[in-house]
Motif scaffolding. Structure first.
Motif, mmCIF file in Angstrom:
data_model
loop_
_atom_site.group_PDB
_atom_site.id
_atom_site.type_symbol
_atom_site.label_atom_id
_atom_site.label_comp_id
_atom_site.label_asym_id
_atom_site.label_seq_id
_atom_site.Cartn_x
_atom_site.Cartn_y
_atom_site.Cartn_z
ATOM 1 N N ASN A 256 44.734 -6.780 82.406
ATOM 2 C CA ASN A 256 43.288 -7.031 82.356
ATOM 3 C C ASN A 256 42.610 -6.131 81.332
ATOM 4 O OD1 ASN A 256 43.212 -8.989 84.463
ATOM 5 N ND2 ASN A 256 43.448 -7.322 85.968
ATOM 6 N N PHE A 257 41.841 -6.738 80.418
ATOM 7 C CA PHE A 257 41.048 -6.004 79.440
ATOM 8 C C PHE A 257 39.576 -6.033 79.864
ATOM 9 C CE2 PHE A 257 44.802 -7.258 77.043
ATOM 10 C CZ PHE A 257 45.111 -6.099 76.348
ATOM 11 N N GLU A 258 38.887 -4.936 79.605
ATOM 12 C CA GLU A 258 37.479 -4.841 80.020
ATOM 13 C C GLU A 258 36.574 -5.738 79.175
ATOM 14 O OE1 GLU A 258 33.980 -1.411 80.541
ATOM 15 O OE2 GLU A 258 36.046 -0.836 79.992
ATOM 16 N N HIS A 259 36.890 -5.841 77.877
ATOM 17 C CA HIS A 259 36.026 -6.601 76.975
ATOM 18 C C HIS A 259 36.765 -7.808 76.411
ATOM 19 C CE1 HIS A 259 33.081 -3.370 77.135
ATOM 20 N NE2 HIS A 259 34.068 -2.509 76.878
ATOM 21 N N GLN A 260 35.985 -8.773 75.966
ATOM 22 C CA GLN A 260 36.552 -9.973 75.366
ATOM 23 C C GLN A 260 36.993 -9.687 73.926
ATOM 24 O OE1 GLN A 260 33.540 -13.014 75.810
ATOM 25 N NE2 GLN A 260 34.356 -13.633 77.811
#
Length: 254
Positions: free
Chosen positions: A193-197
């Motif tokens: 999971n990444f915090e930003h797109q």
């Protein structure tokens, strides 16, 4: 005891028994020589016994070490076999008909299985190194076993060249993936999971399977790792270890 023999010689001389004196002196010399030979024989026997005890200790330690190495090489053979199968699966994606039937997640799973790592054989060599560096290899009486133990390290040196080549090829594949695909996409599909797109969130890694250069590099990689399980590398090391273990077992006193 020396004073006793000296007194006998003096008595013989004082009595004028010169011939008996010389015979006695020669006999005394022979006794001394016999005593020295017996002492040397006992000393050699003790030295040989001590050397055999050291040899047995080394043999037992080598047996334990090579059993560990056999387990490690078997693991490498299994891992490399699975790696070959993963690359074979990836090679099918260069067929449009196959590639169009799988999802982006399945594509990422295949890519990840190929790039997650190359099996590397790291043997235990503590006992082996100690025996060779200390010059105690000659304590092992079995000449053929000595030769097999001594040549084991040179076999590992040859394998290291193959492993370096394999890692270099994988780096080249990684470079091409970085240039033409999305590592982020692979990680997302593997649950990271990444915090930003990112601009690569909607990218497709299927496009790299339309590149001839990537296919050629992957084929070179496939041929190299397929050969690694053969007799020149992992397979040959496994046979060598098994033969050493057989010879060690025959030399160890039960």
């Amino acid at each position: 005891m020396i004073k006793f023999f000296r007194k006998i010689r003096q008595n013989l001389l004082s009595e004028g028994k010169t011939e008996k004196y010389f015979k006695y002196a020669i006999g005394e010399i022979i006794l001394v020589v016999i005593g020295i030979l017996i002492a040397l024989s006992i000393n050699n026997h003790n030295n040989n016994r001590q050397q055999r005890e050291i040899e047995q200790a080394y043999l037992l330690s080598l047996q334990s070490e090579f059993k560990t190495n056999l387990e490690k090489i078997n693991n490498c053979l299994t891992e490399n076999h699975n790696h070959v199968k993963a690359v074979e699966h990836m090679l099918t994606l260069f067929d449009d008909k196959v590639r169009d039937t799988i999802s982006e997640k399945e594509t990422s799973d295949i890519i990840y299985s190929v790039f997650k790592g190359v099996p590397t054989y790291i043997p235990s060599k503590g006992v082996l190194t100690d025996i060779i560096s200390s010059g105690n290899l000659n304590l092992i009486q079995n000449e053929k076993l000595r030769q097999k133990i001594a040549s084991f390290e040179s076999t590992l040196d040859f394998l290291k060249i193959q492993e370096v080549s394999t890692h270099e090829m994988q780096k080249e594949l990684q470079k091409q993936l970085n240039e033409n695909g999305s590592v982020r996409k692979v990680l997302i599909n593997k649950g990271f999971n990444f915090e930003h797109q990112s601009i690569s969130d909607n990218a497709s890694n299927k496009k790299i399977f339309g590149l001839i250069k990537f296919e050629n590099t992957l084929l070179d990689f496939y041929l190299t790792i397929s050969a690694t399980n053969g007799q020149r590398f992992f397979g040959g090391i496994k046979d060598q270890i098994e033969q050493i273990l057989i010879d060690l077992d025959s030399e160890i006193i039960k």
